[in-house]
Design an enzyme around this catalytic site. Structure first.
Site, mmCIF file in Angstrom:
data_model
loop_
_atom_site.group_PDB
_atom_site.id
_atom_site.type_symbol
_atom_site.label_atom_id
_atom_site.label_comp_id
_atom_site.label_asym_id
_atom_site.label_seq_id
_atom_site.Cartn_x
_atom_site.Cartn_y
_atom_site.Cartn_z
ATOM 1 N N GLU A 97 -84.853 85.865 -20.506
ATOM 2 C CA GLU A 97 -86.182 85.799 -19.884
ATOM 3 C C GLU A 97 -85.976 85.650 -18.383
ATOM 4 O O GLU A 97 -85.399 84.655 -17.925
ATOM 5 C CB GLU A 97 -87.018 84.628 -20.413
ATOM 6 C CG GLU A 97 -87.597 84.857 -21.796
ATOM 7 C CD GLU A 97 -88.630 83.793 -22.188
ATOM 8 O OE1 GLU A 97 -89.374 83.297 -21.299
ATOM 9 O OE2 GLU A 97 -88.667 83.465 -23.390
ATOM 10 N N GLU A 128 -85.890 78.066 -26.121
ATOM 11 C CA GLU A 128 -86.238 76.935 -25.246
ATOM 12 C C GLU A 128 -86.462 75.636 -26.026
ATOM 13 O O GLU A 128 -87.425 74.897 -25.790
ATOM 14 C CB GLU A 128 -87.457 77.275 -24.383
ATOM 15 C CG GLU A 128 -87.184 78.405 -23.397
ATOM 16 C CD GLU A 128 -88.369 78.738 -22.511
ATOM 17 O OE1 GLU A 128 -89.433 78.075 -22.608
ATOM 18 O OE2 GLU A 128 -88.262 79.681 -21.700
#
Length: 508
Positions: A300, A187
């Protein structure tokens, strides 16, 4: 009880699902049932391990929680991602190898905790071997360096007479671990991330890292860091990296207190996969990377409301039946999009937004475990194409904490009967989520071919959509199993707000 009209639900309670065993969409990659462990809350310490356990027989000699291991082994996860997550962007792997008494404690910047480093690379590899799964390591592209990343790959994979390979041997592990999957950061696009970068800067840096890492070990599989799969970041990064990576990571969470918004939220994930796959195709075309074969790595995903279950306080979600149905819809997405998905990792495995919760002397299975485990056991093999005619929901969908409001304009209505199907070893498995709050749906499963006389049906249901499991009442929501005539397929009732899995053997 709110009316159907309030929720923009069609009132028809009948559906048709046409299934042809010969209409194969794609192989289902077993890696869609992979997991994720992060140094966050009680996921590692007090989750998969307990070095201070006082209960005889609860852990083995290495401190691995045996009850947790047994529950995870039922899921048969082929790959587990580690050590993060946001955690990885200030993590230095060398802190967590060697004698435990010499390992430094460090401040942990992602969740503002303290990391003891008592569980590190070698312990994780031992745990993976114990569990029978492959490791997937995420590299620190925040405070980390390329030298540090190369050293980690050498430590894990090299059989040469070089410094970090010899350090592994010194630490008691003569043979290389052979770690295949490595992620180029986590991220990195996010403002919460230590070392946040622009897409342009990340693309340039990750390209050079990928080049060097594959020079050191050409056999590794690299995962590029995506966003949600449908942003400018994803366009720019796929363009920059498509020739250097093997998988492209995207992340998404769904959750809402409103039942319909909660159970239909995974529609956003399906569209995200489709868009990501097209971005990858576009990048292959525009950069002449015709030989690349990059799959989506949804590493995720889950139902998570970070306000309700704050990451700084361990993110210990209490899952309801509604959430279990949402997880089933998530899994249906991965089956239907099997052509594009090379890996998916439920976040996370234990205690932290997890299907398994522990106490010091026991554990229980959350509602989401029971839908997820049915997919893990039975929805393998090949994904089948379906035609579904069913009641529709045309209200708002999305997530209370992440902006998924766009899905309403892209998908004006979604089926209340959410279905996928697979075939393996001459058994068709049908996964059906009835996302109606109030109505049973009578389904004509119109299957081509002839079938055995009896079929097996697994059902996850409770009259209360907010029902939860706890350590004191662990079986409020669970799986029931029954056997019915295959003739019932023409008028099979899927109860209101429930999940049903049908196992239909082909006739000999």
């Amino acid at each position: 009880m709110e009316s159907a009209q309030t929720y923009n639900v069609t009132e028809n309670t009948k559906a048709v699902v046409k299934i042809d065993p010969d209409r194969v969409l794609a192989d289902i990659d077993d890696k869609v049932y992979s997991g994720f462990l992060e140094h966050m809350g009680r996921c590692i310490y007090g989750g998969i391990i307990d070095y201070d356990c006082q209960v005889k027989g609860l852990t083995n000699e290495k401190g691995f929680r045996l009850d947790v291991a047994d529950a995870l082994k039922e899921l048969n996860m082929p790959v587990v991602r580690y050590p993060g997550g946001n955690f990885v962007s200030s993590y230095h792997w060398l802190d967590a190898v060697g004698p435990k008494s010499e390992r430094p404690k460090r401040p942990e910047l992602a969740w503002l905790g303290e990391e003891s480093n008592q569980f590190g690379t070698d312990e994780f590899m031992e745990w993976c071997e114990f569990m029978g799964c492959e490791p997937y390591l995420c590299l620190n592209m925040g405070t980390g360096t390329l030298d540090e990343a190369l050293a980690w790959v050498e430590y894990c994979n090299s059989d040469k007479n070089t410094y970090y390979a010899n350090l592994r041997r010194k630490n008691g592990h003569d043979k290389p671990y052979g770690v295949k999957y490595w992620s180029l950061g986590n991220e990195v696009w996010g403002p919460w991330q230590v070392g946040q970068m622009t897409a342009e800067d990340y693309g340039k840096k990750a390209f050079q890292w990928a080049k060097a890492l594959k020079l050191l070990d050409p056999n590794i599989k690299l995962v590029g860091c995506g966003s949600m799969g449908l942003t400018n970041w994803d366009y720019d990064v796929t363009q920059a990296l498509v020739s250097k990576i093997d998988l492209y990571s995207i992340h998404m969470y769904t959750s809402h207190s409103d039942f319909y918004k909660n159970v239909t939220g995974p529609a956003a994930a399906e569209r995200a996969i489709q868009i990501t796959a097209k971005l990858i195709d576009l990048a292959r075309i525009t950069t002449n990377a015709y030989d690349s074969d990059v799959k989506v790595c949804f590493d995720e995903w889950n139902v998570w409301d970070p306000v309700r279950a704050d990451g700084q306080y361990g993110a210990e979600e209490k899952y309801t039946l509604s959430d279990a149905l949402a997880v089933a819809s998530w899994c249906n997405v991965f089956i239907r999009q099997a052509r594009h998905v090379g890996m998916a990792n439920i976040a996370q495995c234990v205690n932290v937004i997890a299907p398994i919760m522990t106490t010091k002397d026991g554990m229980f299975l959350q509602t989401i475990y029971h839908t997820f485990v049915l997919f893990c056991k039975y929805m393998r093999g090949k994904s089948l194409g379906l035609h579904v005619g069913a009641p529709l929901y045309s209200g708002e969908t999305g997530c209370s904490s992440f902006d998924l409001s766009w899905i309403k304009s892209i998908e004006p209505s979604v089926s209340l009967l959410d279905v996928s199907a697979s075939i393996k070893d001459d058994i068709i498995s049908i996964a059906a989520v009835n996302r109606s709050l109030t109505d049973d749906i009578t389904v004509n499963f119109a299957l081509e071919g002839t079938f055995a006389e009896k079929i097996t049906v697994f059902t996850v249901y409770h009259d209360d959509i907010n029902a939860t499991n706890t350590i004191d009442q662990p079986d409020v929501v669970t799986v029931s199993e029954s056997s019915v005539s295959s003739k019932s397929l023409s008028a099979f009732t899927v109860k209101k707000h429930s999940f049903a899995m049908l196992r239909v053997p082909l006739a000999n």
